[in-house]
Design an enzyme around this catalytic site. Structure first.
Site, PDB file in Angstrom:
ATOM      1  N   GLN A 117      53.048  17.565  69.919  1.00  0.00           N
ATOM      2  CA  GLN A 117      53.173  19.033  69.859  1.00  0.00           C
ATOM      3  C   GLN A 117      54.563  19.418  69.355  1.00  0.00           C
ATOM      4  O   GLN A 117      55.554  19.235  70.060  1.00  0.00           O
ATOM      5  CB  GLN A 117      52.951  19.605  71.271  1.00  0.00           C
ATOM      6  N   GLU A 235      47.250  23.544  77.561  1.00  0.00           N
ATOM      7  CA  GLU A 235      48.278  22.610  78.034  1.00  0.00           C
ATOM      8  C   GLU A 235      48.470  22.752  79.543  1.00  0.00           C
ATOM      9  O   GLU A 235      48.588  21.770  80.270  1.00  0.00           O
ATOM     10  CB  GLU A 235      49.609  22.886  77.308  1.00  0.00           C
TER      11      GLU A 235
HETATM   12  C1  LIG Z   1      59.112  16.207  80.028  1.00  0.00           C
HETATM   13  C2  LIG Z   1      59.047  17.266  78.977  1.00  0.00           C
HETATM   14  C3  LIG Z   1      58.196  17.113  77.896  1.00  0.00           C
HETATM   15  C4  LIG Z   1      58.165  18.096  76.893  1.00  0.00           C
HETATM   16  N1  LIG Z   1      57.333  17.899  75.826  1.00  0.00           N
HETATM   17  C5  LIG Z   1      57.305  18.821  74.826  1.00  0.00           C
HETATM   18  C6  LIG Z   1      56.486  18.603  73.677  1.00  0.00           C
HETATM   19  O1  LIG Z   1      55.805  17.580  73.559  1.00  0.00           O
HETATM   20  N2  LIG Z   1      56.514  19.522  72.690  1.00  0.00           N
HETATM   21  C7  LIG Z   1      57.256  20.667  72.774  1.00  0.00           C
HETATM   22  O2  LIG Z   1      57.184  21.472  71.858  1.00  0.00           O
HETATM   23  N3  LIG Z   1      58.055  20.901  73.856  1.00  0.00           N
HETATM   24  C8  LIG Z   1      58.091  20.003  74.871  1.00  0.00           C
HETATM   25  N4  LIG Z   1      58.897  20.207  75.967  1.00  0.00           N
HETATM   26  C9  LIG Z   1      59.787  21.368  75.969  1.00  0.00           C
HETATM   27  C10 LIG Z   1      59.404  22.488  76.933  1.00  0.00           C
HETATM   28  O3  LIG Z   1      58.260  23.163  76.513  1.00  0.00           O
HETATM   29  C11 LIG Z   1      60.620  23.428  77.032  1.00  0.00           C
HETATM   30  O4  LIG Z   1      61.675  22.665  77.594  1.00  0.00           O
HETATM   31  C12 LIG Z   1      60.333  24.639  77.880  1.00  0.00           C
HETATM   32  O5  LIG Z   1      59.446  25.509  77.237  1.00  0.00           O
HETATM   33  C13 LIG Z   1      61.628  25.413  78.249  1.00  0.00           C
HETATM   34  O6  LIG Z   1      62.368  25.690  77.118  1.00  0.00           O
HETATM   35  P1  LIG Z   1      63.931  25.344  77.054  1.00  0.00           P
HETATM   36  O7  LIG Z   1      64.094  23.902  77.443  1.00  0.00           O
HETATM   37  O8  LIG Z   1      64.426  25.763  75.720  1.00  0.00           O
HETATM   38  O9  LIG Z   1      64.603  26.199  78.208  1.00  0.00           O
HETATM   39  P2  LIG Z   1      65.013  27.743  78.126  1.00  0.00           P
HETATM   40  O10 LIG Z   1      63.892  28.514  77.539  1.00  0.00           O
HETATM   41  O11 LIG Z   1      66.356  27.857  77.464  1.00  0.00           O
HETATM   42  O12 LIG Z   1      65.131  28.109  79.657  1.00  0.00           O
HETATM   43  C14 LIG Z   1      66.269  27.791  80.457  1.00  0.00           C
HETATM   44  C15 LIG Z   1      66.066  28.385  81.828  1.00  0.00           C
HETATM   45  O13 LIG Z   1      65.967  29.823  81.739  1.00  0.00           O
HETATM   46  C16 LIG Z   1      64.765  30.298  82.335  1.00  0.00           C
HETATM   47  N5  LIG Z   1      64.247  31.425  81.558  1.00  0.00           N
HETATM   48  C17 LIG Z   1      64.165  31.538  80.211  1.00  0.00           C
HETATM   49  N6  LIG Z   1      63.609  32.718  79.856  1.00  0.00           N
HETATM   50  C18 LIG Z   1      63.305  33.362  81.008  1.00  0.00           C
HETATM   51  C19 LIG Z   1      62.668  34.621  81.322  1.00  0.00           C
HETATM   52  N7  LIG Z   1      62.240  35.456  80.356  1.00  0.00           N
HETATM   53  N8  LIG Z   1      62.504  34.934  82.627  1.00  0.00           N
HETATM   54  C20 LIG Z   1      62.919  34.099  83.618  1.00  0.00           C
HETATM   55  N9  LIG Z   1      63.512  32.906  83.392  1.00  0.00           N
HETATM   56  C21 LIG Z   1      63.701  32.538  82.104  1.00  0.00           C
HETATM   57  C22 LIG Z   1      63.813  29.114  82.260  1.00  0.00           C
HETATM   58  O14 LIG Z   1      62.797  29.182  83.257  1.00  0.00           O
HETATM   59  C23 LIG Z   1      64.753  27.927  82.489  1.00  0.00           C
HETATM   60  O15 LIG Z   1      64.979  27.745  83.857  1.00  0.00           O
HETATM   61  C24 LIG Z   1      58.968  19.247  76.974  1.00  0.00           C
HETATM   62  C25 LIG Z   1      59.827  19.410  78.083  1.00  0.00           C
HETATM   63  C26 LIG Z   1      59.874  18.430  79.068  1.00  0.00           C
HETATM   64  C27 LIG Z   1      60.800  18.616  80.229  1.00  0.00           C
END
Ligand SMILES: Cc1cc2nc3c(=O)[nH]c(=O)nc-3n(C[C@H](O)[C@H](O)[C@H](O)COP(=O)(O)OP(=O)(O)OC[C@H]3O[C@@H](n4cnc5c(N)ncnc54)[C@H](O)[C@@H]3O)c2cc1C
Length: 398
Positions: A117, A235
């Site tokens: 993905q 998902e």
């Molecule tokens: C083990 C693992 C596997 C993964 N595999 C994939 C994959 O295969 N493909 C893929 O595309 N992605 C993958 N991901 C990524 C995952 O989808 C993202 O890490 C996730 O969507 C969060 O995005 P970010 O890491 O950019 O955090 P951010 O979006 O920067 O968030 C940081 C913090 O802020 C909080 N936050 C952000 N916006 C808000 C809001 N509006 N209200 C309240 N709180 C908020 C979040 O909850 C979090 O605590 C994976 C992640 C992990 C940990």
């Protein structure tokens, strides 16, 4: 005489036995067996005829799987192709053309082609619609450039579910398009990312003028956000709504550790285990109900609740296990930087489960984001004010 679901399950079991009579799993090569099972409509019975299924209820699949397992037949190694089965397949089914369904679903199900993905980017996770990877027209096809991150299993993937920006001049949700990307071409570079567990289960993926045929576009140009919602809803159910027997999964490991270590028991831990056991059973039954309600293709936002609960339970249960194990749990079993092809909480120590379950409340949408979805789209609470779009947020498909 059996009627209704019981009758259909009995009929399906007979179909499997007839199939096995003509396809001996001990004599046929594994792949040949799996392809024949797909062609016989016994792969996923809720999929349409001609695409591995028979258009039946999803709840009948368990009878088919049990019959194949009892005969010692090989399976398609679902842990290795989880993204394909749980996310790519329902998206292709809901939005793909007939040609795409026929091209992609069979090798996806047999495990010949692994899917990953390509959604998250360094600057776009929760705010997925803000992604920057660009796809530009190039003759009859597209060229894609940008960077994706946290891409699980990209190192073994044949195809990627790609969300890319095709129009930067419209509100961000409206400028996205969804593609199936060939991961084996020169413009795709996959680099390992080591995580808390020591393993590199996910990757960063650099796309440099990677080619995509227009025939590999899923949905209309500009419709990517809507297609991506189907992937994301599926998902959450794939992560949080799996079928388990009573005391199966992580609660089973915690209960086994409790039974094996009477010397470590305290009244406080006993109380915690009882609460966790009850929570796990409620989650299991709620998951069973959710799966029964699902038609093939497009689930609603309710799966977000299953995923939030799954993440919390896994974190609480692994912390419980770690505490019960005492000092022994601090000796981590293996820091080797492997690039695993699937993720399993079984066959590893409690330390691994504790560390890996931290990611459960991040992957597939963070628990904070999912609570927002539950509040607004399941409970109907007022939406939070948003300032980042040119059109009213309410009108956007999310
Ligand atoms: C083990 C693992 C596997 C993964 N595999 C994939 C994959 O295969 N493909 C893929 O595309 N992605 C993958 N991901 C990524 C995952 O989808 C993202 O890490 C996730 O969507 C969060 O995005 P970010 O890491 O950019 O955090 P951010 O979006 O920067 O968030 C940081 C913090 O802020 C909080 N936050 C952000 N916006 C808000 C809001 N509006 N209200 C309240 N709180 C908020 C979040 O909850 C979090 O605590 C994976 C992640 C992990 C940990």
């Amino acid at each position: 005489m059996l009627t209704g679901a019981d009758g259909r399950a009995t009929g399906l079991r007979q179909q499997v036995r007839d199939f096995l009579a003509g396809h001996d799993p001990a004599a046929l090569p594994r792949l040949e067996f799996l392809r024949a099972r797909f062609d016989a409509g016994l792969a996923w019975v809720h999929y349409p005829a001609g695409l591995g299924g028979q258009g039946l209820s999803r709840s009948l699949q368990a009878a088919v799987d049990a019959e194949f397992a009892a005969a010692g037949a090989p399976d398609n190694n679902p842990a290795r192709i989880g993204i394909g089965l749980g996310m790519a397949a329902p998206t292709i089914l809901a939005f793909g053309t007939q040609e795409q369904k026929e091209r992609w679903l069979r090798p996806l199900w047999t495990g010949e082609e692994v899917w990953c993905q390509l959604f998250s980017e360094p600057g776009a996770g929760s705010d997925l619609a803000g992604l920057a990877t660009r796809a530009v027209r190039d003759g009859t096809g597209w060229r894609v450039s940008g960077q994706k991150v946290w891409t699980s299993i990209a190192h073994v993937a044949r195809w990627g579910l790609l969300l890319a920006r095709t129009d930067p001049d419209v509100p961000k949700h409206a400028g996205l398009t969804y593609f199936g990307l060939d991961m084996t071409q020169p413009g795709v570079e996959v680099r390992p990312l080591r995580q808390l567990t020591g393993e590199a289960e996910f990757n960063e993926v650099f796309l440099t003028d990677a080619a995509v045929a227009d025939t590999d576009r899923l949905g209309a140009v500009g419709e990517g956000w809507r297609v991506a919602q189907a992937t994301l809803m599926n998902e959450r159910i794939a992560i949080g709504g799996g079928a388990l027997p009573r005391e199966g999964g992580m609660i089973g490991l915690a209960a086994a550790a409790w039974r094996e270590h009477p010397e470590a028991r305290t009244p406080g831990l006993h109380d915690r285990l009882i609460r966790l056991w009850a929570d796990a059973e409620v989650a299991r039954l709620a998951g069973a109900r959710l799966r029964q309600q699902l038609a093939a293709g497009q689930p609603g936002p309710e799966g977000s609740a299953a995923k939030v609960v799954f993440a919390r339970l896994n974190q609480d249960l692994s912390a419980f296990e770690l505490e019960l194990a005492g000092a022994a749990a601090l000796a981590y079993d293996d820091w080797t930087q492997r690039r695993p092809e699937s993720v399993s909480f079984f066959g590893r120590g409690p330390g691994y489960r504790y560390l890996r379950s931290r990611g459960n409340s991040i992957e597939g949408g963070t628990s904070e984001i999912l609570r927002g979805i539950i509040a607004e789209r399941v409970l109907g609470l007022p939406a939070e004010p948003r300032t980042d779009t040119k059109v009213p947020w309410k009108d956007l498909p999310r």
